[in-house]
Design a protein around this motif. Structure first.
Motif, PDB file in Angstrom:
ATOM      1  N   ALA A 353     -17.918  75.162  28.002  1.00 20.19           N
ATOM      2  CA  ALA A 353     -19.215  76.056  28.056  1.00 20.19           C
ATOM      3  C   ALA A 353     -18.972  77.205  28.564  1.00 20.19           C
ATOM      4  CB  ALA A 353     -20.440  75.274  28.658  1.00 20.19           C
ATOM      5  N   GLY A 354     -17.743  77.240  29.315  1.00 17.72           N
ATOM      6  CA  GLY A 354     -17.298  78.603  30.176  1.00 17.72           C
ATOM      7  C   GLY A 354     -16.812  78.190  31.436  1.00 17.72           C
ATOM      8  N   SER A 355     -16.392  79.243  32.320  1.00 13.57           N
ATOM      9  CA  SER A 355     -16.364  79.161  33.571  1.00 13.57           C
ATOM     10  C   SER A 355     -17.145  78.948  34.709  1.00 13.57           C
ATOM     11  CB  SER A 355     -15.186  80.107  34.102  1.00 13.57           C
ATOM     12  OG  SER A 355     -16.006  81.428  34.097  1.00 13.57           O
ATOM     13  N   THR A 356     -17.221  78.110  35.420  1.00 16.45           N
ATOM     14  CA  THR A 356     -18.224  77.981  36.712  1.00 16.45           C
ATOM     15  C   THR A 356     -17.568  78.237  38.220  1.00 16.45           C
ATOM     16  OG1 THR A 356     -18.066  75.685  36.552  1.00 16.45           O
ATOM     17  CG2 THR A 356     -19.665  76.401  35.235  1.00 16.45           C
ATOM     18  N   ASN A 357     -18.251  78.686  38.796  1.00 12.22           N
ATOM     19  CA  ASN A 357     -17.614  78.868  40.249  1.00 12.22           C
ATOM     20  C   ASN A 357     -18.494  78.132  41.192  1.00 12.22           C
ATOM     21  OD1 ASN A 357     -15.997  81.110  39.330  1.00 12.22           O
ATOM     22  ND2 ASN A 357     -17.494  82.587  39.590  1.00 12.22           N
ATOM     23  N   THR A 358     -17.616  77.697  42.205  1.00 12.70           N
ATOM     24  CA  THR A 358     -18.369  76.586  43.350  1.00 12.70           C
ATOM     25  C   THR A 358     -18.178  77.385  44.502  1.00 12.70           C
ATOM     26  OG1 THR A 358     -17.259  74.805  42.166  1.00 12.70           O
ATOM     27  CG2 THR A 358     -17.959  74.641  44.644  1.00 12.70           C
ATOM     28  N   ALA A 359     -19.602  77.895  45.116  1.00  9.51           N
ATOM     29  CA  ALA A 359     -19.631  78.734  46.054  1.00  9.51           C
ATOM     30  C   ALA A 359     -19.649  77.935  47.449  1.00  9.51           C
ATOM     31  CB  ALA A 359     -20.897  79.528  46.111  1.00  9.51           C
ATOM     32  N   GLY A 360     -19.194  78.374  48.576  1.00 10.68           N
ATOM     33  CA  GLY A 360     -19.210  77.995  49.899  1.00 10.68           C
ATOM     34  C   GLY A 360     -19.679  78.855  50.816  1.00 10.68           C
ATOM     35  N   VAL A 361     -19.601  78.393  51.985  1.00 16.60           N
ATOM     36  CA  VAL A 361     -20.141  79.565  53.220  1.00 16.60           C
ATOM     37  C   VAL A 361     -19.021  79.439  54.185  1.00 16.60           C
ATOM     38  CG1 VAL A 361     -21.890  79.928  54.947  1.00 16.60           C
ATOM     39  CG2 VAL A 361     -22.562  79.037  52.738  1.00 16.60           C
ATOM     40  N   GLN A 362     -18.577  80.632  54.533  1.00 13.67           N
ATOM     41  CA  GLN A 362     -17.813  80.831  55.669  1.00 13.67           C
ATOM     42  C   GLN A 362     -18.448  81.447  56.898  1.00 13.67           C
ATOM     43  OE1 GLN A 362     -14.253  82.847  54.817  1.00 13.67           O
ATOM     44  NE2 GLN A 362     -13.542  83.056  56.666  1.00 13.67           N
ATOM     45  N   ILE A 363     -17.902  80.847  58.144  1.00 12.62           N
ATOM     46  CA  ILE A 363     -18.669  81.470  59.385  1.00 12.62           C
ATOM     47  C   ILE A 363     -17.881  82.471  60.021  1.00 12.62           C
ATOM     48  CG2 ILE A 363     -19.661  80.792  61.566  1.00 12.62           C
ATOM     49  CD1 ILE A 363     -21.581  80.035  59.115  1.00 12.62           C
ATOM     50  N   ILE A 364     -18.373  83.637  60.197  1.00  9.00           N
ATOM     51  CA  ILE A 364     -17.745  84.566  61.082  1.00  9.00           C
ATOM     52  C   ILE A 364     -18.184  84.801  62.467  1.00  9.00           C
ATOM     53  CG2 ILE A 364     -16.873  87.084  61.027  1.00  9.00           C
ATOM     54  CD1 ILE A 364     -16.731  87.176  58.103  1.00  9.00           C
ATOM     55  N   SER A 365     -17.497  84.600  63.378  1.00  8.89           N
ATOM     56  CA  SER A 365     -18.200  84.256  64.668  1.00  8.89           C
ATOM     57  C   SER A 365     -17.911  85.961  65.401  1.00  8.89           C
ATOM     58  CB  SER A 365     -17.297  83.464  65.591  1.00  8.89           C
ATOM     59  OG  SER A 365     -17.648  82.159  65.037  1.00  8.89           O
ATOM     60  N   SER A 366     -19.038  86.173  66.092  1.00  2.86           N
ATOM     61  CA  SER A 366     -19.014  87.446  66.795  1.00  2.86           C
ATOM     62  C   SER A 366     -19.585  87.097  68.352  1.00  2.86           C
ATOM     63  CB  SER A 366     -19.885  88.532  66.144  1.00  2.86           C
ATOM     64  OG  SER A 366     -20.211  89.483  67.004  1.00  2.86           O
ATOM     65  N   SER A 367     -18.778  87.192  69.332  1.00  2.00           N
ATOM     66  CA  SER A 367     -19.248  86.566  70.394  1.00  2.00           C
ATOM     67  C   SER A 367     -18.411  87.268  71.799  1.00  2.00           C
ATOM     68  CB  SER A 367     -18.883  85.173  70.290  1.00  2.00           C
ATOM     69  OG  SER A 367     -17.562  84.838  70.362  1.00  2.00           O
ATOM     70  N   LEU A 368     -19.103  87.005  72.859  1.00  2.00           N
ATOM     71  CA  LEU A 368     -18.556  87.208  74.180  1.00  2.00           C
ATOM     72  C   LEU A 368     -18.001  86.060  74.741  1.00  2.00           C
ATOM     73  CD1 LEU A 368     -17.725  89.324  76.633  1.00  2.00           C
ATOM     74  CD2 LEU A 368     -20.034  88.828  77.378  1.00  2.00           C
TER      75      LEU A 368
END
Length: 475
Positions: A353-368
């Motif tokens: 049927a075509g190509s499908t993408n599996t999405a994820g979530v990446q965390i970028i930290s910004s801290s002191l």
């Protein structure tokens, strides 16, 4: 044949001293008298003592004396119930001054390859070859401050070959099965190790001072000239008109429409497009512009001129003051900040049927964050390994809608007095520059050239300073 020499023993505070004599007859007399008094004064049953509490200073000297006699003298001086095995024999020479009674006994036994086994309120001195499994003692050491896992390698260094040591994490205890002599050594070692560790309060002040300056000068001008003759109509304008929309402030101005917004737009009040359109970045709440429109009564000639200028200055000061407390030689870390979730493509699957993408979530930290390992020295100073990091998102610079992370960090090893403040480091960031947008050749004409160019200048700088103050916390 003369009788064997026997040392004279005197017990005081308790103290045993051998007194050599020059005359042989005097030696015999003193020896016989000393042994007689010793045997008379010795009790049938010695008093029971707590081995762990014996702290008497002990001094003695023997020269080529029987080991059994030496052990008996030590037992009398320490008031111990001592049984010496028949397998214990040999001679020893020693000189001890102001030592602990148990240190003296252990040293004597080690010299001859001996050990002792505790049996109720008595100790039996035996050779290592005579030791059996039932001579091993089992003792539990409950620790109040130290970790049993941490002290296990240290205690294992003084155990015998047949000893067994296990850790009870539930009670934070060591279960030891070994010879009594080795267990007593472990007890004294653990007493020195199981102490309350001092604590250190680490306070950091992070000061960031920033200043910014920007200035722009721009110009816009244009017009239109129209004339009608028998040859037709002639129109000259400063630009091309059309139906394209241009966003000006919060409204849209359409070229050729009846409503005009001249501030940095594409057209002037006359409705004609600009020939030179190099405005400053002005708008609502930023800079300003002056527009002038000229025209003839006949309407054949119209001229628009607009000067725009913008200048911004700013000063800021950000103060962060993280504090963290930890014990000696233990790492402490504290942080505060924001986690930015970013959607990413984890995998791509191709089907009929075509190509499908599996999405994820990446965390970028910004801290002191502040991380430090303090060590209290013998001079009551504090040696520290410190790492300070400050990161923050920069939404003015984005990549695919994701803000970049600006980081500033410092790592150092310092030695400070208690309560002393030190500047760990300073980071100065400075950016400045000038830019010019102009119409070639025409912008080079003196004075008049200002009608054909825009000039901007900026100067930004930020300085980061880190102050560290460690303090030893007393109970």
């Amino acid at each position: 044949m003369s009788a064997p020499r026997t040392p004279e023993i005197s017990v005081a505070r308790p103290e045993v001293t051998m007194v050599p004599c020059k005359s042989k007859s005097l030696v015999r007399l003193v020896t016989l008298a000393s042994v007689a008094l010793w045997l008379i004064a010795a009790p049938t049953h010695a008093q029971t003592v707590d081995i762990q509490k014996t702290q008497s200073a002990f001094s003695m000297e023997f020269r080529d004396a029987e080991i059994r006699d030496v052990l008996r003298a030590v037992g009398q001086a320490a008031n111990l119930n001592m049984i010496v095995s028949d397998g214990v024999n040999g001679k020893v020479s020693l000189s001890l001054k102001n030592v602990d009674i148990w240190n003296a006994l252990e040293s004597i036994l080690k010299t001859k390859g001996l050990t002792y086994v505790r049996d109720a309120n008595m100790i039996r001195v035996v050779s290592l070859a005579e030791v059996r499994d039932n001579d091993m003692e089992t003792r539990v050491f409950s620790l109040g401050h130290a970790s049993s896992q941490d002290v296990l390698p240290i205690v294992s260094g003084v155990k015998s070959e047949k000893a067994r040591i296990s850790v009870d994490n539930r009670m934070n205890a060591l279960v030891v099965r070994d010879l009594s002599l080795n267990i007593d050594q472990m007890a004294r070692l653990l007493k020195s190790l199981d102490v309350k560790m001092p604590q250190v309060l680490i306070e950091a002040k992070i000061i960031e001072v920033s200043s910014s300056y920007a200035r722009e000068l721009g110009v816009q001008w244009g017009g239109q000239y129209s004339s009608t003759s028998n040859r037709g109509t002639t129109v000259m304008t400063g630009g091309t008109t059309g139906s394209s929309s241009t966003s000006i402030g919060t409204s849209n101005a359409q070229v050729g429409s009846s409503t005009f917004y001249p501030l940095t737009g594409d057209i002037g009040l006359s409705g004609s497009a600009y020939a030179v359109n190099l405005p400053a970045a002005v708008g609502s709440g930023s800079g300003g512009a002056i527009g002038i429109s000229f025209g003839s009564l006949s309407g054949n000639l119209s001229l628009d001129l607009q000067l725009s200028a913008m200048q911004t200055t700013g000063n800021g000061k950000i103060l962060s003051s993280p504090k963290v407390m930890t014990t000696n030689n233990k790492e402490a870390k504290i942080s505060a900040g924001t986690d930015i979730p970013v959607r990413t493509v984890v995998a791509t699957a191709t089907t009929e049927a075509g190509s499908t993408n599996t999405a994820g979530v990446q965390i970028i930290s910004s801290s002191l964050s502040l991380a430090a390992i303090p060590t209290i020295t013998s001079e009551n100073k504090i040696a520290m390994t410190i790492k300070v990091e400050k990161s923050e998102p920069d939404f003015t610079q984005q990549v695919d809608g994701i803000p970049t992370i600006t980081k500033r960090s410092a790592t150092s090893e310092v030695v400070l007095n208690n309560g002393e403040t030190i500047v760990l480091g300073g980071i100065l960031l400075k950016s400045e520059g000038e830019s010019e947008s102009a119409v070639p050749l025409l912008s080079q004409i003196p004075i008049v050239g200002w009608l054909f160019k825009k000039k901007s200048k900026y100067d930004n700088q930020a300085e980061l300073m880190i102050f560290i103050t460690p303090t030893i916390v007393k109970d």
